[in-house]
Design an enzyme around this catalytic site. Structure first.
Site, PDB file in Angstrom:
ATOM      1  N   GLY A  93       5.177  -1.644   2.689  1.00  9.66           N
ATOM      2  CA  GLY A  93       6.279  -0.884   3.270  1.00  9.66           C
ATOM      3  C   GLY A  93       6.661   0.306   2.417  1.00  9.66           C
ATOM      4  CG  HIS A 104      -2.806   2.848   4.098  1.00 10.81           C
ATOM      5  ND1 HIS A 104      -2.608   3.542   2.926  1.00 10.81           N
ATOM      6  CD2 HIS A 104      -1.808   1.924   4.149  1.00 10.81           C
ATOM      7  CE1 HIS A 104      -1.547   3.053   2.297  1.00 10.81           C
ATOM      8  NE2 HIS A 104      -1.043   2.081   3.027  1.00 10.81           N
ATOM      9  CG  ASP A 162      -4.040   6.422   1.737  1.00  9.75           C
ATOM     10  OD1 ASP A 162      -4.228   6.340   2.959  1.00  9.75           O
ATOM     11  OD2 ASP A 162      -3.326   5.625   1.093  1.00  9.75           O
ATOM     12  CB  SER A 215       2.159   2.726   1.991  1.00  6.68           C
ATOM     13  OG  SER A 215       1.516   1.762   1.213  1.00  6.68           O
TER      14      SER A 215
END
Length: 295
Positions: free
Chosen positions: A153, A52, A81, A155
């Site tokens: 931020g 993402h 992800d 991630s």
């Protein structure tokens, strides 16, 4: 200074040193989706982040020294992800840890770029393992949940154990808690993304226990490995001199023990030699075998 004070000072020194080491493997990722973090995975420019974080084919990566690099998305796995970036630069790679060993009560740390603030380190305790079924989040079959403080931020940044080994890639915040993709899933993802065709050795295998003394000497996790039960005639395994009854203790420097061997074999690529550590006749030997593309 009291004993408590000495312990506190020592712990502070250790965490400060840990933050400095992790800062070298942390990168900033900029894309059309905004900003996020990434984890340097190999010296030759591979970076792991979240799917993402990089919805497009390209991104910009900023290293610890402030240099900016164009990044290409080489592969992605929306179900976990995860996304894999490559830049033309030499990186200080992270050290993958054993995410299977992470259990409720384990101490973990996270480093990332929340709200654009580079290199923010937080600590917490793992409180659960299992599927992510939270509303408005990606469903992932196996995640690590910890009471780490994360923010937008973070991630794509690493979750590490007390030794500084990456046990997860931070993915989301659910119920105010951190959710990370375990490192064993990341290792499998990166392995399948390596260039080249899937490799074929020509072996059949089964799990076996390893004598305690051998397991301790060669750091074989859980004292379990893989025994070769069959070798196909004319196969790369036969050409390398592998024999039925050989026990594969390790592949390369890091893959020791049953939990690591199966993913390593699944991710092998044609033409890429494997360094094998075998138990044969009570002795440990080292040899090499080069997988081929299956016809």
């Amino acid at each position: 200074m009291t004993a408590t004070g000495l312990l506190t000072s020592a712990f502070s020194d250790e965490t400060t040193a840990l933050a400095a080491r992790l800062d070298q493997v942390l990168v900033t990722v900029r894309s059309d989706a905004g900003g996020g973090s990434g984890t340097a995975w190999s010296e030759d420019g591979l970076i792991v982040t979240n799917h993402h974080v990089v919805p497009g084919d390209r991104a910009t990566v900023v290293l610890a020294d402030g240099s900016e690099h164009d990044a290409v998305v080489e592969d992605r796995d929306p179900d976990h992800d995860l996304a894999l970036l490559r830049i033309k630069a030499t990186l200080t790679p992270a050290t993958p840890g054993d995410s299977h060993a992470v259990r409720p009560g384990s101490l973990v740390f996270a480093i990332g770029n929340p709200w654009g603030q580079r290199g923010t380190l937080t600590s917490g305790i793992v409180f659960a393992r299992g599927a992510s079924n939270d509303e408005n989040t990606v469903h992932i079959a196996d995640v690590i949940r910890a009471d780490l403080t994360l923010a937008p931020g973070n991630s794509g940044g690493p979750m590490v154990n007390a030794a500084g080994e990456v046990v997860g890639i931070n993915s989301m915040i659910a119920g105010g808690m951190a959710v990370a993709i375990p490192s064993h899933s990341v290792v499998e993802f990166v392995g399948r993304s390596e260039p080249g065709e899937p490799g074929f050795l020509g072996i059949t295998i089964q799990p076996v226990q390893v004598p305690h003394a051998i397991a301790a000497s060669y750091q074989v996790e859980d004292e379990a490995a893989l025994m070769l039960t069959g070798i196909e005639p004319g196969s790369p395994a036969e050409q390398a001199g592998l024999l039925p009854g050989d026990v594969v203790l390790g592949i390369g420097k890091r893959n020791r023990g049953l939990r690591h061997l199966a993913p390593a074999l699944r991710s092998m690529r044609a033409g890429h030699p494997l360094d094998l550590h075998l138990l044969r006749g009570g002795k440990v030997i080292e040899t090499h075998a080069t997988p081929i593309a299956r016809n």
